[in-house]
Design an enzyme around this catalytic site. Structure first.
Site, mmCIF file in Angstrom:
data_model
loop_
_atom_site.group_PDB
_atom_site.id
_atom_site.type_symbol
_atom_site.label_atom_id
_atom_site.label_comp_id
_atom_site.label_asym_id
_atom_site.label_seq_id
_atom_site.Cartn_x
_atom_site.Cartn_y
_atom_site.Cartn_z
ATOM 1 N N GLU A 108 0.835 -1.213 0.000
ATOM 2 C CA GLU A 108 0.000 0.000 0.000
ATOM 3 C C GLU A 108 0.866 1.258 0.000
ATOM 4 O OE1 GLU A 108 -2.874 -0.432 -0.774
ATOM 5 O OE2 GLU A 108 -3.201 -2.511 -0.224
ATOM 6 N N HIS A 152 -12.512 -7.894 -5.607
ATOM 7 C CA HIS A 152 -12.352 -7.085 -6.820
ATOM 8 C C HIS A 152 -13.503 -7.238 -7.799
ATOM 9 C CE1 HIS A 152 -8.517 -7.627 -4.863
ATOM 10 N NE2 HIS A 152 -8.063 -6.563 -5.470
HETATM 11 O O1 X8Z Z 1 -5.965 -6.128 -3.658
HETATM 12 C C1 X8Z Z 1 -4.771 -6.171 -3.439
HETATM 13 C C2 X8Z Z 1 -4.098 -5.069 -2.619
HETATM 14 C C3 X8Z Z 1 -4.756 -3.759 -2.807
HETATM 15 S S1 X8Z Z 1 -4.470 -3.082 -4.376
HETATM 16 C C4 X8Z Z 1 -4.162 -5.435 -1.163
HETATM 17 N N1 X8Z Z 1 -4.028 -7.223 -3.865
HETATM 18 C C5 X8Z Z 1 -4.617 -8.329 -4.616
HETATM 19 C C6 X8Z Z 1 -5.539 -9.155 -3.763
HETATM 20 O O2 X8Z Z 1 -5.534 -8.990 -2.536
HETATM 21 O O3 X8Z Z 1 -6.264 -9.980 -4.299
HETATM 22 C C7 X8Z Z 1 -2.591 -7.380 -3.704
HETATM 23 C C8 X8Z Z 1 -2.254 -8.720 -4.299
HETATM 24 C C9 X8Z Z 1 -3.451 -9.153 -5.080
HETATM 25 ZN ZN ZN Z 2 -2.513 -2.556 -4.742
#
Ligand code: X8Z
Ligand code: ZN
Length: 598
Positions: A367, A495
């Site tokens: 982060e 996501h």
């Molecule tokens: O969502 C994230 C970060 C924030 S951009 C914590 N990541 C992905 C996930 O958690 O699925 C980092 C690695 C992949």
């Molecule tokens: Zn990130």
């Protein structure tokens, strides 16, 4: 040609209506300056509203966030056609032309112009985000949130408890299916109105190359790393079979609930089950963090100190005042870690529900990587205040965190003994591979699912089947229990309801090794890549900063070249980093039937 023109001018037919002259380059520059001012104000308002919503999810904050998002969307639907008026303008300043071209890519979910559809879409987006953020798995009075369920998956070795937590979290997502389906329809309308065939094609257009060429790039990179993933899969599957003989078969796919993570996306929590050499000094620091009483502030300060040791500016005072580091107990909060650049004026914040674990210490670096990038390009026009591409943004903090070597952890007092032996190297490489190599097929598949959903190749009545087909094909993983179209397992991953494109993380997992190698070279490191730490290297920091200051002002190959000397994304540094482990895995897997049948 001249004769023809003369002939026409001599004819008695009325002259054709004059084409309106294309607006001038000066007018284009003026318009871009106005867009910049307007967009800053809108993004500031939407940023504050979404921060208020995600740190306090309720009907009132949801309405405000949705209204602010609708304002941005409405501005986009009128401004994108205005920008198109300058398409034919000759001799535009290249920076003006690039900002105009980027405008329609400066939104993730494009809206239709129709006001009712626009408002509906804004409402669906906030609703979906809220459903995820509020998600809990309740058995009677006993409700568990995502962190609690994730802790079970990470630490329990009881297959029934693992299955219960895994299935339990997936009860939050079926209510998302209908709003998600409708959102896809409306967003595709929005995409078509601005000239894309669908939202997926729009997302693939953000990489300074035609969308089809981008798909081919992701396949090329995946094929570079696939053999290493298959070796890791083979070994982990064998070890899980030893531990869970009835649940984990010796061949074929791995059941998704046994890998230590809610989405099987990274497997570091099963390290104790697959540790190559148990008699080496311990490399696990979670218990030490707990014993030493590390709190969230100490963890964030430690992350910040890594960046400042490289000569990078510290976080602004407002970062410490405005960030959310701990899950509040009095309200619903979206706890998925994120970095915020509110209003693009150096108002930098983290929202994260920090626990004293190594995983969270890594995520803090991730982060902070976003925030130092935001800070580096704060003087750029707002349409350039972005990563060279989104994979760059995701790679900065991870690249720096690759320097959290055992020696560095020892300097923090988190490891006592660090051995020089090859066995110790293999142990540490295994730990890193469980996080980074296991992630690669997951990173590749998520947006394959979304691209197919947006294009219509996957219709709504195949949403869940397509999800598991891809998990099988890319990851070699299967659901532990039958899943049907009553479920919506994609929605159980942040996501998807949050509408954050995911290919960026796949790219970042490749790029971070390119960045690491470049920074190590700059720091004067000699020896194998996996032994390098750039902690304290101002030279490495300067090279990173020079690249970050460009923001999105240049095509990404230029930024990559400034950083690494090469213009292509390449998994060779990743493969070099893991050379010792790859050799070891090949030996271990000799005689095992690796792979699985899609
Ligand atoms: O969502 C994230 C970060 C924030 S951009 C914590 N990541 C992905 C996930 O958690 O699925 C980092 C690695 C992949
Ligand atoms: Zn990130």
């Amino acid at each position: 040609m001249i004769a023809l023109r003369l002939a026409l001018s001599c004819s008695s037919a009325p002259p054709p209506p004059a084409e309106p002259a294309a607006p001038s380059a000066a007018e284009a520059a003026g318009a871009v300056a106005r867009f910049d001012t307007e967009l800053r104000a809108l993004w500031l308002e939407a940023g504050e509203a979404n921060w208020a919503y995600e740190t306090n999810i309720n009907d009132a904050t949801e309405a405000v966030a949705s209204a602010a998002d609708a304002k941005v969307a409405s501005w986009m639907t009128t401004t994108i056609p205005e920008a198109a008026r300058f398409d034919a303008t000759p001799d535009k300043d290249p920076a003006v032309a690039r900002q105009l071209a980027r405008l329609k890519l400066a939104q993730t979910i494009p809206s239709p112009k129709d006001p009712a559809a626009l408002a509906e879409l804004a409402g669906l987006k906030t609703e979906l985000a809220g459903l995820y953020g509020k998600g809990k798995y309740c058995q009677g009075e006993n409700c568990r949130n995502l962190e609690e369920l994730s802790r079970t998956l990470a630490t329990s070795r009881d297959p029934d408890a693992l299955l219960d937590a895994w299935v339990g979290w997936r009860t939050v997502s079926p209510p998302m299916r209908a709003p998600y389906t409708r959102m896809v329809q409306l967003a595709n309308e929005g995409a078509r109105e601005i000239g894309f065939s669908d939202v997926g094609s729009m997302w693939r257009s953000g990489y300074d190359m035609p969308p089809d060429a981008f798909t081919a790039e992701t396949d090329r990179l995946w094929n570079q790393v696939r053999p290493l993933y298959e070796q890791l899969h083979c070994h982990v599957r064998a070890k899980l079979h030893e531990r869970y003989p009835t649940q984990a078969p010796a061949t074929g796919t791995i059941p998704a609930h046994l890998l230590g993570n809610m989405w099987s996306q990274s497997w570091e929590n099963v390290y104790p089950l697959v540790e190559p050499y148990p008699h080496q000094p311990d490399i696990e620091v979670d218990s030490v963090l707990a014993k030493q009483g590390w709190d969230h502030l100490r963890m964030v300060k430690t992350g910040e100190a890594f960046f400042t040791s490289m000569g990078i500016d510290p976080m602004p005072a407002t970062f410490w005042e405005r960030s959310l580091f701990v899950r509040p107990t009095d309200r619903d909060v979206e706890c998925h870690a994120s970095a915020w650049d509110v209003g693009n004026r150096d108002d930098l914040r983290i929202k994260m529900c920090i626990q004293p674990t190594m995983d969270d210490l890594q995520t803090i670096h991730h982060e902070l990587g976003h925030l130092v990038y935001d800070h580096a390009y704060v003087r750029q026009p707002v349409l350039f205040q972005d990563g060279a591409h989104d994979g760059f943004h995701e790679a900065i903090g991870d690249a720096v965190a690759l320097s959290i070597t055992p020696s560095y952890l020892q300097s923090l007092g988190l490891l006592e003994g660090v051995a020089e032996s090859q066995e110790y190297v293999i142990n540490t490489q295994m730990q890193v591979a469980l996080a980074k190599i296991a992630f690669l097929p997951f990173g590749r598949m998520i947006d394959q699912w979304r691209w197919d959903v947006f294009s219509g190749a996957t219709p709504p009545d195949r949403y869940n089947a397509a999800w598991w087909d891809l998990a099988l094909r890319y990851q070699g993983i299967a659901s532990p229990v039958p899943r049907t179209e009553e479920h919506f397992d994609a929605g159980a991953k942040y996501h998807i309801p949050g509408n954050t494109p995911y290919m960026r993380y796949f790219l970042a997992h490749i790029l971070q090794f390119q960045f690491h190698e470049a920074m190590c070279r700059e720091a004067g490191h000699e020896g194998p890549l996996h032994t390098c730490s750039v902690a304290g290297s101002r030279e490495a920091g300067a090279r990173l900063s020079a690249m970050m200051q460009l923001g999105a002002s240049q095509p990404w190959p230029d930024a990559l070249e400034a950083m690494t000397g090469t213009r292509t994304m390449d998994a060779a540094p990743l493969m070099r980093y893991f050379e010792p482990l790859q050799a070891w895995l090949t030996e271990q897997n000799a005689g095992r039937a690796c792979g699985w049948t899609p």
